[in-house]
Design a protein around this motif. Structure first.
Motif, short mmCIF file in Angstrom:
data_model
loop_
_atom_site.label_atom_id
_atom_site.label_comp_id
_atom_site.label_asym_id
_atom_site.label_seq_id
_atom_site.Cartn_x
_atom_site.Cartn_y
_atom_site.Cartn_z
N ARG A 1 0.82 -1.19 0.00
CA ARG A 1 0.00 0.00 0.00
C ARG A 1 0.86 1.24 0.00
O ARG A 1 1.92 1.28 0.59
N PHE A 2 0.40 2.32 -0.67
CA PHE A 2 0.95 3.65 -0.51
C PHE A 2 0.22 4.30 0.65
O PHE A 2 -0.97 4.14 0.78
N LEU A 3 0.92 5.07 1.41
CA LEU A 3 0.26 6.02 2.31
C LEU A 3 0.73 7.39 1.89
O LEU A 3 1.91 7.63 1.73
N VAL A 4 -0.20 8.29 1.74
CA VAL A 4 0.11 9.62 1.27
C VAL A 4 -0.23 10.59 2.37
O VAL A 4 -1.36 10.63 2.83
N LEU A 5 0.77 11.35 2.82
CA LEU A 5 0.49 12.44 3.73
C LEU A 5 0.21 13.64 2.86
O LEU A 5 1.12 14.21 2.27
N ALA A 6 -1.06 13.99 2.73
CA ALA A 6 -1.43 14.93 1.70
C ALA A 6 -1.60 16.32 2.27
O ALA A 6 -2.02 16.50 3.37
N GLY A 7 -1.31 17.33 1.47
CA GLY A 7 -1.46 18.70 1.86
C GLY A 7 -1.16 19.60 0.68
O GLY A 7 -1.29 19.21 -0.42
N ALA A 8 -0.76 20.82 0.85
CA ALA A 8 -0.53 21.75 -0.26
C ALA A 8 0.86 21.62 -0.78
O ALA A 8 1.74 21.30 -0.06
N GLY A 9 1.17 21.87 -2.00
CA GLY A 9 2.49 21.66 -2.53
C GLY A 9 3.42 22.81 -2.39
O GLY A 9 4.41 22.85 -3.08
N LEU A 10 3.17 23.77 -1.57
CA LEU A 10 3.96 24.97 -1.54
C LEU A 10 4.55 25.18 -0.16
O LEU A 10 4.00 24.78 0.84
N ALA A 11 5.68 25.85 -0.11
CA ALA A 11 6.26 26.21 1.18
C ALA A 11 5.41 27.29 1.84
O ALA A 11 4.69 28.04 1.18
N ALA A 12 5.51 27.38 3.16
CA ALA A 12 4.65 28.31 3.88
C ALA A 12 4.87 29.75 3.46
O ALA A 12 3.96 30.57 3.55
N ALA A 13 6.07 30.07 3.01
CA ALA A 13 6.37 31.45 2.65
C ALA A 13 6.25 31.71 1.17
O ALA A 13 6.82 32.64 0.64
N CYS A 14 5.51 30.89 0.44
CA CYS A 14 5.40 31.03 -1.00
C CYS A 14 4.79 32.37 -1.38
O CYS A 14 3.96 32.91 -0.69
N GLY B 1 -4.82 17.77 10.02
CA GLY B 1 -4.96 19.08 10.63
C GLY B 1 -3.81 20.02 10.41
O GLY B 1 -3.77 21.10 11.01
N ALA B 2 -2.85 19.66 9.55
CA ALA B 2 -1.72 20.55 9.23
C ALA B 2 -1.12 20.11 7.91
O ALA B 2 -1.23 18.94 7.52
N ARG B 3 -0.48 21.06 7.24
CA ARG B 3 0.22 20.75 6.00
C ARG B 3 1.46 19.91 6.32
O ARG B 3 2.21 20.23 7.23
N ILE B 4 1.66 18.84 5.58
CA ILE B 4 2.79 17.94 5.81
C ILE B 4 3.75 18.03 4.63
O ILE B 4 3.38 17.78 3.49
N ARG B 5 4.98 18.42 4.92
CA ARG B 5 5.99 18.59 3.88
C ARG B 5 6.81 17.33 3.62
O ARG B 5 7.21 17.07 2.49
N GLU B 6 7.10 16.57 4.66
CA GLU B 6 8.08 15.48 4.55
C GLU B 6 7.65 14.30 5.40
O GLU B 6 6.97 14.46 6.42
N VAL C 1 7.05 12.83 10.51
CA VAL C 1 6.59 13.80 9.51
C VAL C 1 7.01 15.19 9.93
O VAL C 1 7.17 15.48 11.12
N LEU C 2 7.21 16.05 8.94
CA LEU C 2 7.47 17.46 9.17
C LEU C 2 6.29 18.28 8.69
O LEU C 2 5.86 18.16 7.54
N GLU C 3 5.75 19.09 9.59
CA GLU C 3 4.72 20.05 9.20
C GLU C 3 5.36 21.19 8.43
O GLU C 3 6.50 21.56 8.66
N ASP C 4 4.60 21.77 7.51
CA ASP C 4 5.08 22.85 6.66
C ASP C 4 4.66 24.18 7.23
O ASP C 4 3.62 24.73 6.88
N GLY C 5 5.46 24.72 8.16
CA GLY C 5 5.08 25.98 8.78
C GLY C 5 6.24 26.58 9.53
O GLY C 5 7.37 26.07 9.49
N ASP C 6 5.98 27.70 10.22
CA ASP C 6 7.02 28.42 10.94
C ASP C 6 7.23 27.86 12.34
O ASP C 6 6.34 27.21 12.90
#
Length: 382
Positions: A3-16, A347-352, A363-368
């Motif tokens: 199975r794939f597991l996808v931590l899904a969120g937006a594709g952009l960095a927080a400071a885009c 509940g948060a954008r996941i980058r990694e 996982v790394l959240e995508d934020g400050d």
């Protein structure tokens, strides 16, 4: 069946900036995570300023990149963070920054670290691949003998779609992704490395025997017709999996095959942000088709193959870190085929996403720092 597991969120960095892909215009909103409904326990480990990627050292410590350009050495418990000196200056505007970080397969003996970053140069900006040697334990952490071993070509104006993911193949090659920089047509250009998966030697040179060199392509190219490639990983069978952000719709998981054309921008199951239609993949069967697509999008990020013991039901699965849908998405894989599975809100954008030495999932959240820039550890519920 894996199975794939996808931590899904937006594709952009927080400071885009406005140069990046806008948020999905499909009315999609992310729900807050409900710990009672998640199939794992979530434990905060550390906090960062717009973290982008991470990797584990053999002793359990971690290297974490931050978008603005800092490489951090983090203790296994997350309580100690030190800046690693020696990285090269980055251009962090828009989607740029200090990006992926991966250890050489023989790091235990050569202490070599590879990383990607965006920089300004002749013609505009682009993504570069560098490597250096980690200082001996006990010294102030630094990368020594740092050198750029590959640069995307050409450098162009703009701050989007650098990509920059790194993966080492079982046969000792280095694979590197170059995004099409929001310029569309370079993905089909035989000489540009933009919009491509590249196969290089460990020294950053085009690997001998690449499948398209004899046809007049840049000798580094392995596959082409891609958009913004933010996840790359090999499974236990040696299959190379990649995920990329589509335009307005059409995020993809692809099985990367040598010499294949994946069709962008000629085909996509999404449309241009200005409303122009893009023909669907099914209209052009000569192009290699995705294995899974999403519309509305999930905006996928990093990619990891799970092999640990803490979640035996997920061994061999792929995990994708992502952003706008703020969800954990499971994708079933059967050999070379894949289908959608479950989707859990985080509940948060996941980058990694990465596997820990003990088989837990990080996982790394995508934020400050102090605002959804956390490292989280996922473990089985007891």
């Amino acid at each position: 069946m894996s199975r794939f597991l996808v931590l899904a969120g937006a594709g952009l960095a927080a400071a885009c900036t406005a140069a990046t892909d806008p948020a999905p215009a499909n009315g999609q909103t992310a729900a807050a995570a409900d710990p009672g409904n998640l199939p794992f326990a979530v434990t905060p480990v550390a906090d960062f300023d717009a973290p982008w990627a991470m990797t584990f050292l053999p002793d359990g410590r971690m290297l974490v990149t931050e978008k603005a350009g800092q490489l951090m050495l983090v203790s296994a418990d997350g309580k100690s963070k030190q800046v690693v000196a020696g990285t090269l200056p980055v251009d962090s505007a828009g989607q740029g920054g200090l990006m992926d970080v991966v250890l050489h397969p023989d790091f235990a003996t050569n202490r070599m670290v590879y990383y990607s970053f965006s920089e300004a140069g002749d013609g505009g900006k682009g993504v570069a691949l560098a490597r250096g040697v980690m200082s001996p334990d006990g010294d102030s952490p630094s990368l020594q003998n740092v050198q750029v071993i590959f640069r995307a070509s050409p450098y162009v104006e703009g701050d989007g779609h650098y990509s920059g993911r790194i993966a080492f193949s079982p046969d000792g090659h280095l694979f590197f992704t170059n995004g099409e920089r929001q310029k569309f047509t370079p993905a089909q250009d035989k000489q540009a490395t933009l919009g491509k998966v590249l196969r290089l030697t460990m020294d950053g040179k085009p690997a001998p025997g690449n499948p398209l060199a004899a046809q007049g392509f840049n000798p580094a190219i392995w596959s082409y017709g891609h958009r913004n490639l933010l996840g790359l990983a090999f499974d236990a069978s040696g299959n190379l999996w990649e995920q990329e952000m589509g335009p307005k719709g059409g995020d993809e998981v692809n099985l990367i095959l040598p010499g294949r054309n994946y069709g962008y921008p000629i085909v996509s199951d999404g449309d241009h942000y200005d409303g122009r239609d893009i023909p669907d993949h099914d209209t052009r069967p000569e192009f290699e088709k995705y294995k899974v697509t999403w519309n509305p999008v999930i905006s996928p990020g990093g990619l990891m193959v799970y092999s640990g013991a803490q979640f035996p039901q997920w061994q061999g699965d792929l995990f994708i870190g992502g952003l706008s849908s703020e969800a954990l998405v499971r994708v079933d894989v059967d050999g070379a085929n894949a289908t959608k599975g479950d989707q859990w809100p985080m509940g948060a954008r996941i980058r990694e996403v990465e596997q820990g030495p003990d088989g837990s999932i990080y996982v790394l959240e995508d934020g400050d720092d102090g605002s959804a820039g956390r490292m989280l550890k996922l473990t089985p519920k007891t």
